[in-house]
Design a protein around this motif. Sequence first.
Motif: not given
Length: 85
Positions: A3-6, A21-27, A43-45, A63-71
């Motif tokens: 998904a690129t948008e929620i 988990s939104l590695p490709n989110a733009t919005n 989880q964001l890209g 909501a306290r954890e932010l994880e960076l993930i690949k696509s």
Amino acid sequence: PSATEIGSYGFHKCAKLQLVSLPNATNIGYRAFLECVKLKTLQLGATPPSKVEAYAFTGCPFARELELIKSDGTPLTGSALDNAK
């Protein structure tokens, strides 16, 4: 996780949602996760969404954890995080 948008109110009051988990989110839309009371991890890209609208995470007390993930959803680690702040 492609998904690129929620959209606005996309997950409004999803009481059991704990991880997003939104590695490709733009919005992330207006009040997209409003009152997701069990949401803990986002989880964001490596490139964060260019737009996160007002009140997107209002009412998410844990909501306290932010994880960076690949696509592909795997963790972003090693030299990819050099100079990360």
